[in-house]
Design a protein around this motif. Structure first.
Motif, PDB file in Angstrom:
ATOM      1  N   VAL A  44      -2.607  -4.799   7.889  1.00 54.44           N
ATOM      2  CA  VAL A  44      -4.015  -4.584   7.563  1.00 54.44           C
ATOM      3  C   VAL A  44      -4.566  -5.830   6.891  1.00 54.44           C
ATOM      4  CG1 VAL A  44      -5.671  -3.133   6.330  1.00 54.44           C
ATOM      5  CG2 VAL A  44      -3.541  -2.125   7.208  1.00 54.44           C
ATOM      6  N   SER A  45      -5.573  -6.463   7.485  1.00 57.38           N
ATOM      7  CA  SER A  45      -6.205  -7.594   6.816  1.00 57.38           C
ATOM      8  C   SER A  45      -7.245  -7.075   5.823  1.00 57.38           C
ATOM      9  CB  SER A  45      -6.842  -8.550   7.816  1.00 57.38           C
ATOM     10  OG  SER A  45      -8.001  -8.002   8.412  1.00 57.38           O
ATOM     11  N   GLY A  46      -7.404  -7.795   4.720  1.00 57.92           N
ATOM     12  CA  GLY A  46      -8.283  -7.306   3.666  1.00 57.92           C
ATOM     13  C   GLY A  46      -7.774  -6.021   3.058  1.00 57.92           C
ATOM     14  N   GLY A  47      -6.463  -5.867   3.025  1.00 60.58           N
ATOM     15  CA  GLY A  47      -5.857  -4.616   2.569  1.00 60.58           C
ATOM     16  C   GLY A  47      -5.685  -4.494   1.077  1.00 60.58           C
ATOM     17  N   ASP A  48      -6.120  -5.485   0.331  1.00 60.07           N
ATOM     18  CA  ASP A  48      -5.958  -5.446  -1.123  1.00 60.07           C
ATOM     19  C   ASP A  48      -6.946  -4.499  -1.794  1.00 60.07           C
ATOM     20  OD1 ASP A  48      -7.689  -7.680  -0.127  1.00 60.07           O
ATOM     21  OD2 ASP A  48      -8.285  -7.742  -2.235  1.00 60.07           O
ATOM     22  N   SER A  49      -8.097  -4.260  -1.160  1.00 55.77           N
ATOM     23  CA  SER A  49      -9.141  -3.484  -1.828  1.00 55.77           C
ATOM     24  C   SER A  49      -9.999  -2.757  -0.802  1.00 55.77           C
ATOM     25  CB  SER A  49     -10.025  -4.409  -2.685  1.00 55.77           C
ATOM     26  OG  SER A  49     -10.700  -5.357  -1.864  1.00 55.77           O
ATOM     27  N   GLY A  50     -10.900  -1.937  -1.297  1.00 57.95           N
ATOM     28  CA  GLY A  50     -11.910  -1.323  -0.463  1.00 57.95           C
ATOM     29  C   GLY A  50     -11.371  -0.510   0.702  1.00 57.95           C
ATOM     30  N   ILE A  51     -12.030  -0.666   1.857  1.00 57.77           N
ATOM     31  CA  ILE A  51     -11.664   0.085   3.047  1.00 57.77           C
ATOM     32  C   ILE A  51     -10.263  -0.285   3.516  1.00 57.77           C
ATOM     33  CG2 ILE A  51     -12.251   0.479   5.471  1.00 57.77           C
ATOM     34  CD1 ILE A  51     -15.203   0.064   4.663  1.00 57.77           C
ATOM     35  N   GLY A  52      -9.893  -1.558   3.392  1.00 56.22           N
ATOM     36  CA  GLY A  52      -8.555  -1.986   3.790  1.00 56.22           C
ATOM     37  C   GLY A  52      -7.478  -1.296   2.981  1.00 56.22           C
ATOM     38  N   ARG A  53      -7.688  -1.200   1.669  1.00 52.99           N
ATOM     39  CA  ARG A  53      -6.718  -0.478   0.834  1.00 52.99           C
ATOM     40  C   ARG A  53      -6.664   0.988   1.231  1.00 52.99           C
ATOM     41  NH1 ARG A  53      -6.791  -0.313  -5.750  1.00 52.99           N
ATOM     42  NH2 ARG A  53      -5.985  -2.448  -5.499  1.00 52.99           N
ATOM     43  N   ALA A  54      -7.822   1.582   1.484  1.00 49.76           N
ATOM     44  CA  ALA A  54      -7.847   2.994   1.876  1.00 49.76           C
ATOM     45  C   ALA A  54      -7.064   3.216   3.159  1.00 49.76           C
ATOM     46  CB  ALA A  54      -9.287   3.466   2.040  1.00 49.76           C
ATOM     47  N   GLU A  75      -3.817  -9.398  -8.136  1.00 52.80           N
ATOM     48  CA  GLU A  75      -3.675  -8.138  -8.871  1.00 52.80           C
ATOM     49  C   GLU A  75      -4.021  -6.943  -7.983  1.00 52.80           C
ATOM     50  OE1 GLU A  75      -5.671  -5.956 -12.758  1.00 52.80           O
ATOM     51  OE2 GLU A  75      -5.448  -8.141 -12.776  1.00 52.80           O
ATOM     52  N   ASP A  76      -5.102  -7.049  -7.237  1.00 56.21           N
ATOM     53  CA  ASP A  76      -5.486  -5.968  -6.331  1.00 56.21           C
ATOM     54  C   ASP A  76      -4.432  -5.766  -5.245  1.00 56.21           C
ATOM     55  OD1 ASP A  76      -7.811  -5.493  -7.706  1.00 56.21           O
ATOM     56  OD2 ASP A  76      -9.136  -6.431  -6.249  1.00 56.21           O
ATOM     57  N   ALA A  77      -3.938  -6.869  -4.694  1.00 52.06           N
ATOM     58  CA  ALA A  77      -2.928  -6.768  -3.631  1.00 52.06           C
ATOM     59  C   ALA A  77      -1.652  -6.119  -4.141  1.00 52.06           C
ATOM     60  CB  ALA A  77      -2.635  -8.152  -3.065  1.00 52.06           C
ATOM     61  N   ASN A  78      -1.230  -6.518  -5.327  1.00 54.98           N
ATOM     62  CA  ASN A  78      -0.010  -5.940  -5.892  1.00 54.98           C
ATOM     63  C   ASN A  78      -0.174  -4.451  -6.166  1.00 54.98           C
ATOM     64  OD1 ASN A  78       1.314  -8.409  -5.825  1.00 54.98           O
ATOM     65  ND2 ASN A  78       0.750  -8.954  -7.917  1.00 54.98           N
ATOM     66  N   GLU A  79      -1.385  -4.046  -6.539  1.00 52.67           N
ATOM     67  CA  GLU A  79      -1.627  -2.627  -6.790  1.00 52.67           C
ATOM     68  C   GLU A  79      -1.581  -1.830  -5.480  1.00 52.67           C
ATOM     69  OE1 GLU A  79      -2.686   0.936  -8.960  1.00 52.67           O
ATOM     70  OE2 GLU A  79      -1.521  -0.883  -9.283  1.00 52.67           O
ATOM     71  N   THR A  80      -2.119  -2.399  -4.411  1.00 53.62           N
ATOM     72  CA  THR A  80      -2.024  -1.716  -3.126  1.00 53.62           C
ATOM     73  C   THR A  80      -0.570  -1.533  -2.727  1.00 53.62           C
ATOM     74  OG1 THR A  80      -4.143  -2.621  -2.390  1.00 53.62           O
ATOM     75  CG2 THR A  80      -2.656  -1.814  -0.685  1.00 53.62           C
ATOM     76  N   VAL A  81       0.230  -2.571  -2.898  1.00 52.04           N
ATOM     77  CA  VAL A  81       1.652  -2.483  -2.565  1.00 52.04           C
ATOM     78  C   VAL A  81       2.332  -1.424  -3.422  1.00 52.04           C
ATOM     79  CG1 VAL A  81       3.854  -3.710  -2.686  1.00 52.04           C
ATOM     80  CG2 VAL A  81       1.858  -4.818  -1.657  1.00 52.04           C
ATOM     81  N   ARG A  82       2.019  -1.408  -4.720  1.00 46.02           N
ATOM     82  CA  ARG A  82       2.631  -0.427  -5.622  1.00 46.02           C
ATOM     83  C   ARG A  82       2.292   0.992  -5.182  1.00 46.02           C
ATOM     84  NH1 ARG A  82       1.674   2.950  -9.597  1.00 46.02           N
ATOM     85  NH2 ARG A  82      -0.583   2.592  -9.514  1.00 46.02           N
ATOM     86  N   LEU A  83       1.024   1.220  -4.858  1.00 46.90           N
ATOM     87  CA  LEU A  83       0.599   2.556  -4.462  1.00 46.90           C
ATOM     88  C   LEU A  83       1.222   2.963  -3.127  1.00 46.90           C
ATOM     89  CD1 LEU A  83      -3.154   2.275  -5.472  1.00 46.90           C
ATOM     90  CD2 LEU A  83      -1.438   3.728  -6.571  1.00 46.90           C
ATOM     91  N   ALA A  84       1.350   2.019  -2.215  1.00 45.22           N
ATOM     92  CA  ALA A  84       1.984   2.329  -0.925  1.00 45.22           C
ATOM     93  C   ALA A  84       3.461   2.646  -1.106  1.00 45.22           C
ATOM     94  CB  ALA A  84       1.791   1.164   0.036  1.00 45.22           C
ATOM     95  N   GLN A  85       4.141   1.861  -1.917  1.00 47.31           N
ATOM     96  CA  GLN A  85       5.563   2.100  -2.154  1.00 47.31           C
ATOM     97  C   GLN A  85       5.798   3.445  -2.845  1.00 47.31           C
ATOM     98  OE1 GLN A  85       6.518  -1.490  -4.333  1.00 47.31           O
ATOM     99  NE2 GLN A  85       7.297  -2.522  -2.497  1.00 47.31           N
ATOM    100  N   ALA A  86       4.837   3.871  -3.652  1.00 46.63           N
ATOM    101  CA  ALA A  86       4.953   5.177  -4.307  1.00 46.63           C
ATOM    102  C   ALA A  86       4.941   6.321  -3.295  1.00 46.63           C
ATOM    103  CB  ALA A  86       3.820   5.365  -5.318  1.00 46.63           C
ATOM    104  N   GLU A  87       4.465   6.032  -2.082  1.00 47.54           N
ATOM    105  CA  GLU A  87       4.491   7.036  -1.009  1.00 47.54           C
ATOM    106  C   GLU A  87       5.844   7.063  -0.299  1.00 47.54           C
ATOM    107  OE1 GLU A  87       2.121   9.119  -0.567  1.00 47.54           O
ATOM    108  OE2 GLU A  87       0.509   8.200  -1.732  1.00 47.54           O
ATOM    109  N   GLY A  88       6.759   6.175  -0.720  1.00 50.98           N
ATOM    110  CA  GLY A  88       8.111   6.180  -0.160  1.00 50.98           C
ATOM    111  C   GLY A  88       8.279   5.304   1.068  1.00 50.98           C
ATOM    112  N   VAL A  89       7.366   4.335   1.279  1.00 54.21           N
ATOM    113  CA  VAL A  89       7.457   3.455   2.440  1.00 54.21           C
ATOM    114  C   VAL A  89       7.668   2.018   1.978  1.00 54.21           C
ATOM    115  CG1 VAL A  89       5.955   4.988   3.758  1.00 54.21           C
ATOM    116  CG2 VAL A  89       4.955   3.004   2.587  1.00 54.21           C
ATOM    117  N   HIS A  90       8.011   1.153   2.930  1.00 54.98           N
ATOM    118  CA  HIS A  90       8.105  -0.268   2.641  1.00 54.98           C
ATOM    119  C   HIS A  90       6.709  -0.878   2.675  1.00 54.98           C
ATOM    120  CE1 HIS A  90      12.445  -0.177   2.909  1.00 54.98           C
ATOM    121  NE2 HIS A  90      12.363   0.399   4.103  1.00 54.98           N
ATOM    122  N   ALA A  91       6.444  -1.840   1.778  1.00 54.84           N
ATOM    123  CA  ALA A  91       5.136  -2.473   1.728  1.00 54.84           C
ATOM    124  C   ALA A  91       5.273  -3.900   1.226  1.00 54.84           C
ATOM    125  CB  ALA A  91       4.185  -1.688   0.823  1.00 54.84           C
TER     126      ALA A  91
END
Length: 286
Positions: A44-54, A75-91
């Motif tokens: 996902v490009s622009g995946g750090d925030s906004g619609i991309g993060r969603a 900081e935004d990118a790392n938070e997206t990764v953290r939230l994705a990993q909390a779902e039990g997937v690789h990110a």
């Protein structure tokens, strides 16, 4: 829905999530994943925030492994990764400007190496500079729109295509402005229209290979790009975004994520070259 939005501005695009007032909602706590994307790999490009993060977080909740490309918002990118990993997937997060083909080539290579392949590409990173007079748009601003909003979509897709097989999908984030226009966003609207042509033509080219290409056309959505683009021109305009839609408010990224899931999943297996309009009821033409 979060509370009303006050006038505000951010100094640089694409903006920062932590500065949004109120914070955006990217995925609802009651959104229940059902393994629709289990075993799939998404970039996902622009995946750090906004619609991309969603999109990334909804994919993760549906079981997909995730890679995101972002410009410089660590900081935004790392938070997206953290939230994705909390779902039990690789990110993983990959820093770089999609306006450069080398960045896109590298992002795809690193994604395939880290995730073991690639099945879903979301072209989402965009810039948006406000101008109420065409003669005020500089060569540099015009070219930046082209380099990120359409060249970036082409570069990332071209790099990904050799890795995509049957049942892979490409999803392009366009905009209601590609259909309705926007007097203050001529350059942005131009690129969003180009993305629609890219979507339709590529869908025809890739249909024989079993690769589907579709788009999402959001209306006004509460992302950092809004105060980073409208805010420097008129902070009060940020507070008014979405009030002219039939639903009378700006949308949340969480209201876009399920559209990306639908287009990425087998649920939409008979859909290609099409657009989902998630815009609060705005009337469109075309």
């Amino acid at each position: 829905m979060p509370r009303s939005i006050p006038a505000q501005s951010q100094p640089h695009q694409p903006g920062l999530e932590r500065l949004l007032d109120p914070p955006a909602e990217h995925i609802r706590a009651d959104y229940q994943g059902s393994s629709k994307l289990k075993g799939r790999r998404a970039l996902v490009s622009g995946g750090d925030s906004g619609i991309g993060r969603a999109a990334a977080l909804h994919f993760a909740r549906e079981g997909a492994d995730i890679a995101i490309v972002y410009l410089e918002e660590d900081e935004d990118a790392n938070e997206t990764v953290r939230l994705a990993q909390a779902e039990g997937v690789h990110a993983l997060a990959i820093r770089g400007d999609v306006a450069h083909s080398a960045t896109c080539d590298d992002a795809v290579t690193r994604t395939v190496q880290a995730l073991g392949g690639l099945d879903i590409v979301v072209n989402n990173a965009s810039v948006q500079y406000v101008s109420n007079d065409l003669t005020d748009i500089s060569d540099e601003v015009w070219q930046r729109h082209m380099d990120v909003n359409i060249n970036g979509y082409f570069y990332l897709t071209r790099a990904a295509l050799p890795h995509l097989g049957r049942d892979s999908v490409i999803i392009n984030t366009s905009s209601v402005n590609a259909f309705a226009g926007n007097a203050s966003l001529v350059a942005y609207t131009t690129t969003k229209g180009a993305e629609m042509g890219f979507t339709r033509a590529l869908a025809l080219q890739l249909a024989p290979r079993g690769i589907r290409v579709n788009a999402v056309a959001p209306g006004p959505v509460w992302t950092p790009l809004q105060p980073a683009s409208w805010g420097p021109v008129d902070p009060q305009a940020v507070a008014s975004l979405g009030k002219d839609t039939p639903l009378g408010r700006i949308g949340q990224p969480s209201e876009l994520g399920p559209a990306y899931v639908y287009l990425a999943a087998r649920d939409s297996s008979y859909m290609t070259g099409q657009t989902l309009h998630v815009n609060g009821g705005m009337i469109i033409n075309g």
